[in-house]
Design an enzyme around this catalytic site. Structure first.
Site, mmCIF file in Angstrom:
data_model
loop_
_atom_site.group_PDB
_atom_site.id
_atom_site.type_symbol
_atom_site.label_atom_id
_atom_site.label_comp_id
_atom_site.label_asym_id
_atom_site.label_seq_id
_atom_site.Cartn_x
_atom_site.Cartn_y
_atom_site.Cartn_z
ATOM 1 N N PHE A 113 3.539 69.940 34.316
ATOM 2 C CA PHE A 113 2.022 69.819 34.457
ATOM 3 C C PHE A 113 1.778 69.409 36.103
ATOM 4 O O PHE A 113 2.562 68.939 36.836
ATOM 5 C CB PHE A 113 1.387 68.484 33.897
ATOM 6 C CG PHE A 113 -0.318 68.499 33.899
ATOM 7 C CD1 PHE A 113 -0.873 69.068 32.981
ATOM 8 C CD2 PHE A 113 -0.781 67.363 34.580
ATOM 9 C CE1 PHE A 113 -2.287 68.897 32.950
ATOM 10 C CE2 PHE A 113 -2.100 67.423 34.702
ATOM 11 C CZ PHE A 113 -2.891 67.946 33.991
ATOM 12 N N ASP A 182 8.648 62.691 31.292
ATOM 13 C CA ASP A 182 7.183 62.523 31.299
ATOM 14 C C ASP A 182 6.876 62.930 29.788
ATOM 15 O O ASP A 182 7.029 64.061 29.346
ATOM 16 C CB ASP A 182 6.386 63.483 32.361
ATOM 17 C CG ASP A 182 4.743 63.189 32.072
ATOM 18 O OD1 ASP A 182 4.299 63.031 31.063
ATOM 19 O OD2 ASP A 182 3.901 63.498 33.057
ATOM 20 N N TYR A 207 -4.207 58.230 26.462
ATOM 21 C CA TYR A 207 -5.620 58.843 26.021
ATOM 22 C C TYR A 207 -5.207 60.025 25.030
ATOM 23 O O TYR A 207 -6.175 60.727 24.478
ATOM 24 C CB TYR A 207 -6.592 58.985 27.397
ATOM 25 C CG TYR A 207 -5.908 59.728 28.460
ATOM 26 C CD1 TYR A 207 -5.870 61.233 28.146
ATOM 27 C CD2 TYR A 207 -5.416 59.239 29.274
ATOM 28 C CE1 TYR A 207 -5.107 61.816 29.237
ATOM 29 C CE2 TYR A 207 -4.640 59.963 30.355
ATOM 30 C CZ TYR A 207 -4.819 61.255 30.524
ATOM 31 O OH TYR A 207 -4.070 61.920 31.678
ATOM 32 N N LYS A 208 -4.149 60.632 24.979
ATOM 33 C CA LYS A 208 -3.804 61.879 24.341
ATOM 34 C C LYS A 208 -3.557 61.517 22.863
ATOM 35 O O LYS A 208 -4.499 60.716 22.055
ATOM 36 C CB LYS A 208 -2.871 62.813 25.137
ATOM 37 C CG LYS A 208 -3.196 63.289 26.186
ATOM 38 C CD LYS A 208 -2.242 64.104 27.100
ATOM 39 C CE LYS A 208 -2.919 64.567 28.499
ATOM 40 N NZ LYS A 208 -1.796 64.715 29.397
ATOM 41 N N ARG A 354 -5.861 76.547 23.128
ATOM 42 C CA ARG A 354 -4.912 75.400 22.745
ATOM 43 C C ARG A 354 -5.425 74.754 21.775
ATOM 44 O O ARG A 354 -6.582 74.228 21.991
ATOM 45 C CB ARG A 354 -4.733 74.658 24.182
ATOM 46 C CG ARG A 354 -3.486 73.553 23.953
ATOM 47 C CD ARG A 354 -3.079 73.014 25.428
ATOM 48 N NE ARG A 354 -4.190 71.890 25.691
ATOM 49 C CZ ARG A 354 -4.004 71.097 26.552
ATOM 50 N NH1 ARG A 354 -2.742 70.970 27.168
ATOM 51 N NH2 ARG A 354 -5.091 70.308 26.899
HETATM 52 C C1 LIG Z 1 -2.417 64.823 30.702
HETATM 53 C C2 LIG Z 1 -1.361 64.657 31.799
HETATM 54 C C3 LIG Z 1 -1.251 64.397 33.236
HETATM 55 C C4 LIG Z 1 -2.458 63.584 33.636
HETATM 56 O O1 LIG Z 1 -2.201 62.296 34.491
HETATM 57 P P1 LIG Z 1 -3.444 61.406 34.851
HETATM 58 O O2 LIG Z 1 -2.784 60.589 35.817
HETATM 59 O O3 LIG Z 1 -3.274 60.538 33.610
HETATM 60 O O4 LIG Z 1 -4.660 62.063 34.994
HETATM 61 C C5 LIG Z 1 -0.060 64.415 33.792
HETATM 62 N N1 LIG Z 1 1.064 64.952 33.650
HETATM 63 C C6 LIG Z 1 0.860 65.429 32.272
HETATM 64 C C7 LIG Z 1 2.213 65.907 31.716
HETATM 65 C C8 LIG Z 1 0.014 65.595 31.552
HETATM 66 O O5 LIG Z 1 0.029 65.990 30.435
#
Ligand SMILES: *Cc1c(COP(=O)(O)O)cnc(C)c1O
Length: 395
Positions: A113, A182, A207-208, A354
């Site tokens: 990400f 992660d 939150y996911k 998605r």
């Molecule tokens: C959703 C997501 C994030 C988002 O990070 P936040 O700090 O919560 O905004 C970061 N890394 C990955 C791999 C994600 O899927």
């Protein structure tokens, strides 16, 4: 046996909505509103500052961490919740890098990400290290004795391709590197065994698939063999062994408590704590198996009905996380047309449709309805409207 009728009933499902975006923001659990209202009215409203002790506010980061731990194969007292995933990643990465002072390479992949890669680039700059980013299938070969930290997201946010956490962690250890995972698209989606794989650090968000609500806090885990040696980069007062001594010098808490930073977000943690009750009696192996079956059904349906779209996710269920992605040159407009018809997924640049498969609240009927609606939108070019060419800020 996991009772998926019961888990579905736990959530508020807006009438007419087929929700395939639980990989981005989970549905609202019915219990959350009342719990947050109670915390606001009785704890904040009446107990005021005494609630830090009286209502257990100060323990929330560890208490909520203990509810997440069994979902990711971690033990009690090992997971701390608070801040955002990006910040938790910064903490874990800086701690890991400091544990390999003779090495300066952070290894990651292009599927990671962007926030993770941006944070790593900033950490590399600040700590005199180098971020090396390779293709996902080249990670294994790129692991050599220069690598300090292997930093990967287990499930690719775009394609759903899943890394082999056990094998890559083992390889990282063979070359003397640390493995930081992660779990943003893993926690609550697939079976994870942090202790079993021997991973060194892990982070994730809530939150996911954990349904904690918009902006719900992130979490961090360190293997117990390391935690006593972790020297936090952000030495916040609540990671101190005795914060209320207000001592001039920092003395980290003995265990995972040192991964805390500052004042916990009590309202957000209370919402998350209420949301996590859905996992009582649920096993991740069953959730994963059911998600795979639903995703296979979705892929078969879409491929049979929509020859214009191309499957981007791995075809083999075991190689995927819990979402399914397809490519189409008009992905954005197609997703807008789907959303207008109550089928909610999301679009990821440049051309990815998605869909999150969340068996806690999705079944065959929703999958079939989504296939049917997507086929209509594409067959009848229902997406071809000027207002759906104009991208909004959040896609
Ligand atoms: C959703 C997501 C994030 C988002 O990070 P936040 O700090 O919560 O905004 C970061 N890394 C990955 C791999 C994600 O899927």
């Amino acid at each position: 046996m996991t009772d998926f009728t019961k888990t579905r009933d736990f959530f508020h499902i807006p009438p007419g909505i087929t929700y395939l975006d639980g990989n981005s923001l989970g549905l609202l659990p019915k219990t959350v509103g009342a719990r947050v209202a109670q915390v606001v009215a009785h704890e904040w409203g009446e107990q005021l500052i005494t609630a830090w002790n009286g209502a257990g506010w100060m323990d929330l980061p560890a208490r909520v961490g203990d509810r997440i731990a069994p979902l990711i194969g971690a033990g009690a007292g090992q997971v701390m919740v608070g801040d955002t995933l990006s910040i938790k990643l910064f903490q874990a990465l800086t701690a890991a890098l400091a544990m390999r002072p003779d090495r300066r390479v952070i290894l990651s992949d292009h599927g990671n990400f962007p926030s993770d890669l941006y944070v790593a680039e900033g950490v590399a700059r600040a700590m005199g290290a180098r971020l090396c980013v390779v293709a996902p299938q080249e990670v294994q070969a790129a692991l050599d004795t220069n690598v300090a930290v292997l930093m990967l997201t287990e499930v690719d946010y775009r394609t759903a391709r899943r890394h082999d956490m056990a094998a890559l962690t083992e390889r990282a250890h063979q070359v003397g590197a640390l493995a930081l995972w992660d779990l943003a698209h893993s926690a609550g989606a697939i079976e994870v065994d942090l202790l079993g794989t021997g991973a060194d650090f892990a982070v994730g968000c809530s939150y996911k698939y954990l349904n904690g609500g918009p902006g719900a806090p992130g979490f961090i885990w360190t293997h117990p063999r390391h935690v006593g040696r972790v020297r936090p980069m952000v030495q916040g007062w609540l990671g101190h062994a005795r914060p209320f001594e207000f001592a001039p010098d920092y003395d980290p808490a003995p265990g995972a408590g040192r991964l805390r930073i500052g004042t916990p977000p009590v309202l957000a943690l209370s919402a998350l704590e209420a949301a996590l009750a859905v996992w009582d009696g649920v096993t991740m192996a069953e959730v994963e198996a059911r998600a795979q079956a639903l995703a296979d059904r979705f892929i078969a349906g879409v491929e049979a009905r929509c020859p214009e779209v191309r499957l981007l996710s791995p075809r083999e269920a075991g190689a995927r996380g819990s979402h399914v992605s397809f490519c189409h040159p008009h992905a954005y407009a197609i997703m807008q047309a789907l959303i207008a018809r109550g089928v909610i997924g999301d679009m990821r640049a440049p051309d990815v449709l998605r869909f999150g498969i969340t068996p806690l609240y999705l079944g065959e009927a929703e999958i079939d309805h989504a296939v049917q609606t997507l086929a209509e939108v594409i067959d009848r070019r229902l997406w071809d409207r000027p207002e759906w060419q104009q991208k909004q800020f959040v896609t």
